[in-house]
Design a protein around this motif. Sequence first.
Motif, PDB file in Angstrom:
ATOM      1  N   HIS A   3      -4.653  -3.241  26.440  1.00 45.05           N
ATOM      2  CA  HIS A   3      -5.091  -4.572  25.690  1.00 45.05           C
ATOM      3  C   HIS A   3      -4.670  -3.838  24.216  1.00 45.05           C
ATOM      4  CE1 HIS A   3      -7.039  -8.131  24.148  1.00 45.05           C
ATOM      5  NE2 HIS A   3      -7.122  -7.283  23.078  1.00 45.05           N
ATOM      6  N   ARG A   4      -3.690  -4.417  23.454  1.00 46.94           N
ATOM      7  CA  ARG A   4      -3.302  -4.019  22.210  1.00 46.94           C
ATOM      8  C   ARG A   4      -4.336  -4.282  20.932  1.00 46.94           C
ATOM      9  NH1 ARG A   4       1.271  -1.302  19.852  1.00 46.94           N
ATOM     10  NH2 ARG A   4       1.539  -2.104  17.662  1.00 46.94           N
ATOM     11  N   VAL A   5      -5.253  -3.230  20.274  1.00 42.78           N
ATOM     12  CA  VAL A   5      -5.736  -3.501  19.242  1.00 42.78           C
ATOM     13  C   VAL A   5      -5.060  -2.997  17.988  1.00 42.78           C
ATOM     14  CG1 VAL A   5      -8.078  -3.276  18.061  1.00 42.78           C
ATOM     15  CG2 VAL A   5      -7.981  -3.692  20.636  1.00 42.78           C
ATOM     16  N   VAL A   6      -5.030  -3.851  16.965  1.00 44.18           N
ATOM     17  CA  VAL A   6      -4.475  -3.531  15.681  1.00 44.18           C
ATOM     18  C   VAL A   6      -5.932  -3.396  14.401  1.00 44.18           C
ATOM     19  CG1 VAL A   6      -2.938  -3.523  13.813  1.00 44.18           C
ATOM     20  CG2 VAL A   6      -2.078  -3.961  16.083  1.00 44.18           C
ATOM     21  N   VAL A   7      -6.217  -2.234  13.792  1.00 35.46           N
ATOM     22  CA  VAL A   7      -7.055  -2.173  12.970  1.00 35.46           C
ATOM     23  C   VAL A   7      -6.319  -2.283  11.592  1.00 35.46           C
ATOM     24  CG1 VAL A   7      -9.236  -1.211  12.162  1.00 35.46           C
ATOM     25  CG2 VAL A   7      -8.507  -1.018  14.724  1.00 35.46           C
ATOM     26  N   LEU A   8      -6.852  -3.506  10.567  1.00 35.45           N
ATOM     27  CA  LEU A   8      -6.307  -3.347   9.138  1.00 35.45           C
ATOM     28  C   LEU A   8      -6.940  -2.505   8.353  1.00 35.45           C
ATOM     29  CD1 LEU A   8      -4.360  -4.560   7.526  1.00 35.45           C
ATOM     30  CD2 LEU A   8      -5.592  -6.775   7.307  1.00 35.45           C
ATOM     31  N   THR A  71      -5.725  -8.140  19.878  1.00 35.36           N
ATOM     32  CA  THR A  71      -7.015  -8.146  19.010  1.00 35.36           C
ATOM     33  C   THR A  71      -6.441  -7.733  17.586  1.00 35.36           C
ATOM     34  OG1 THR A  71      -8.380  -8.339  20.992  1.00 35.36           O
ATOM     35  CG2 THR A  71      -9.402  -7.557  18.991  1.00 35.36           C
ATOM     36  N   VAL A  72      -6.929  -8.388  16.485  1.00 31.16           N
ATOM     37  CA  VAL A  72      -6.896  -7.701  15.041  1.00 31.16           C
ATOM     38  C   VAL A  72      -8.321  -7.597  14.707  1.00 31.16           C
ATOM     39  CG1 VAL A  72      -6.506  -8.135  12.666  1.00 31.16           C
ATOM     40  CG2 VAL A  72      -4.748  -8.645  14.435  1.00 31.16           C
ATOM     41  N   VAL A  73      -8.522  -6.176  14.275  1.00 24.96           N
ATOM     42  CA  VAL A  73      -9.900  -5.990  13.784  1.00 24.96           C
ATOM     43  C   VAL A  73      -9.972  -5.715  12.245  1.00 24.96           C
ATOM     44  CG1 VAL A  73     -11.909  -4.624  13.634  1.00 24.96           C
ATOM     45  CG2 VAL A  73     -10.527  -4.821  15.955  1.00 24.96           C
ATOM     46  N   VAL A  74     -10.608  -6.296  11.416  1.00 24.53           N
ATOM     47  CA  VAL A  74     -10.737  -6.355  10.099  1.00 24.53           C
ATOM     48  C   VAL A  74     -12.060  -5.593   9.471  1.00 24.53           C
ATOM     49  CG1 VAL A  74     -10.347  -7.474   7.662  1.00 24.53           C
ATOM     50  CG2 VAL A  74      -9.297  -8.515   9.776  1.00 24.53           C
ATOM     51  N   PRO A  75     -12.012  -4.249   9.263  1.00 20.54           N
ATOM     52  CA  PRO A  75     -13.283  -3.695   8.847  1.00 20.54           C
ATOM     53  C   PRO A  75     -13.525  -3.990   7.465  1.00 20.54           C
ATOM     54  CG  PRO A  75     -11.473  -2.101   9.495  1.00 20.54           C
ATOM     55  CD  PRO A  75     -10.928  -3.422   9.317  1.00 20.54           C
ATOM     56  N   ALA A  76     -14.861  -3.662   7.056  1.00 17.96           N
ATOM     57  CA  ALA A  76     -15.249  -3.927   5.757  1.00 17.96           C
ATOM     58  C   ALA A  76     -14.515  -2.828   4.670  1.00 17.96           C
ATOM     59  CB  ALA A  76     -16.576  -3.309   5.435  1.00 17.96           C
ATOM     60  N   SER A  77     -14.421  -3.323   3.333  1.00 20.22           N
ATOM     61  CA  SER A  77     -13.582  -2.761   2.545  1.00 20.22           C
ATOM     62  C   SER A  77     -14.205  -3.073   0.981  1.00 20.22           C
ATOM     63  CB  SER A  77     -12.053  -3.101   2.614  1.00 20.22           C
ATOM     64  OG  SER A  77     -11.371  -2.560   1.400  1.00 20.22           O
ATOM     65  N   TYR A  78     -14.163  -2.221   0.083  1.00 21.95           N
ATOM     66  CA  TYR A  78     -14.839  -2.530  -1.073  1.00 21.95           C
ATOM     67  C   TYR A  78     -13.818  -3.145  -2.158  1.00 21.95           C
ATOM     68  CZ  TYR A  78     -19.316  -0.445  -0.452  1.00 21.95           C
ATOM     69  OH  TYR A  78     -20.466  -0.057   0.011  1.00 21.95           O
ATOM     70  N   GLU A  79     -12.381  -3.230  -1.267  1.00 23.28           N
ATOM     71  CA  GLU A  79     -11.558  -4.043  -2.207  1.00 23.28           C
ATOM     72  C   GLU A  79     -11.915  -5.444  -2.157  1.00 23.28           C
ATOM     73  OE1 GLU A  79      -6.544  -4.222  -1.831  1.00 23.28           O
ATOM     74  OE2 GLU A  79      -7.910  -4.835  -0.187  1.00 23.28           O
ATOM     75  N   THR A  80     -12.870  -5.898  -1.241  1.00 24.96           N
ATOM     76  CA  THR A  80     -13.318  -7.322  -1.094  1.00 24.96           C
ATOM     77  C   THR A  80     -13.978  -7.715  -2.192  1.00 24.96           C
ATOM     78  OG1 THR A  80     -15.246  -6.683  -0.027  1.00 24.96           O
ATOM     79  CG2 THR A  80     -13.347  -7.373   1.320  1.00 24.96           C
ATOM     80  N   THR A  81     -14.238  -7.040  -3.409  1.00 24.27           N
ATOM     81  CA  THR A  81     -14.872  -7.404  -4.612  1.00 24.27           C
ATOM     82  C   THR A  81     -14.027  -8.828  -5.119  1.00 24.27           C
ATOM     83  OG1 THR A  81     -13.553  -5.763  -5.859  1.00 24.27           O
ATOM     84  CG2 THR A  81     -15.911  -4.941  -5.158  1.00 24.27           C
ATOM     85  N   SER A  82     -12.837  -8.758  -5.296  1.00 29.77           N
ATOM     86  CA  SER A  82     -12.305  -9.670  -5.849  1.00 29.77           C
ATOM     87  C   SER A  82     -12.330 -10.895  -4.862  1.00 29.77           C
ATOM     88  CB  SER A  82     -10.647  -9.540  -5.769  1.00 29.77           C
ATOM     89  OG  SER A  82     -10.244  -9.199  -4.621  1.00 29.77           O
ATOM     90  N   ILE A  83     -12.515 -10.877  -3.568  1.00 35.22           N
ATOM     91  CA  ILE A  83     -12.699 -11.889  -2.678  1.00 35.22           C
ATOM     92  C   ILE A  83     -14.261 -12.221  -2.902  1.00 35.22           C
ATOM     93  CG2 ILE A  83     -13.018 -12.751  -0.184  1.00 35.22           C
ATOM     94  CD1 ILE A  83     -10.871 -10.446   0.223  1.00 35.22           C
TER      95      ILE A  83
END
Length: 318
Positions: A3-8, A71-83
């Motif tokens: 199963h192919r998992v890609v982490v962004l 499966t795509v995994v989106v971990p936490a990022s402090y770039e989310t301040t704009s979001i």
Amino acid sequence: MTHRVVVLARHGVIPFELSIPARIFGAARTADGRALYDVHTCGLEPGTVRTEADFDVVVRHGPDALSSADTVVVPASYETTSISREGTLPADLSAAFETIRTKRIVSICTGAFALAAAGLLDGRPATTHWRSASRFAELFPQVKLDPDVLFVDDGDILTSAGVAAGIDLCLHIVRRDFGTAVANRAARRCVVPPWRDGGQAQYVDQPVPEPDAATTAGARAWALAHLDQPLTLGDLAVRQAMSVRTFTRRFRQEAGVSPGQWLIQQRVDRARHLLEDSDLAVDEVARRCGFGTAASLRQHLRASLGVSPSGYRRTFRS
């Protein structure tokens, strides 16, 4: 096939959360050692990705890798301040999301902000780190936020609470994909519990109890040894010499769920083990895990996992 998992990985990514998928999915193997997942990491462009720590990471793949993921995994990022300030996706992240063709998307911690800003969580249940829950609810009122749980599985989209809850979610995915035996082996390799009781409410700031304060741990241990018997709230409270009201309050503080919810979780987990690792008839499985009848076991298993006992056994039989 694996199963192919890609982490962004985005700028400001938290290294711990970024490493969780590779570590947990990489530990998921068959009994003879065959890898079950193929984990890759990509950025919004290939090259250096800044982390929130005092080092950077280098990723070889760009966002095109997302299109081939199972499966795509989106971990936490402090770039989310704009979001978190505006509730909208940056253009490069929006473009990356448009390339995703997978049926399953996962967020860890505040990665849920990106999924919500992309409209993927509209009308759906989700969770995020408890410290960010109020801001999340303010920005995305259309999402059915549950700030008390460790993770939420809504089928094709799964979200976790903060930090180590990403481990709980990834182990849950392994368990869902390949069964309890594989998930337990992965947990042992990573030296983490295969399942944590309760939700993140137990980790929210609250007064520390006195050292000699009574706990409900003894009652939980006793219940696990007697799951095949009818157990009432009164039985558990008596084991700790507490009133039902005091026991219920302290139980929820310690486990994050009510005693009844906890018992059902433990019985479902026991049933899963028996269905995977024994030839016992469904009636006997129901008796040994405390549900009493096959009909009751079927009802609870379908409510928790969405499958019947026989369907679960066919899928995950060791």
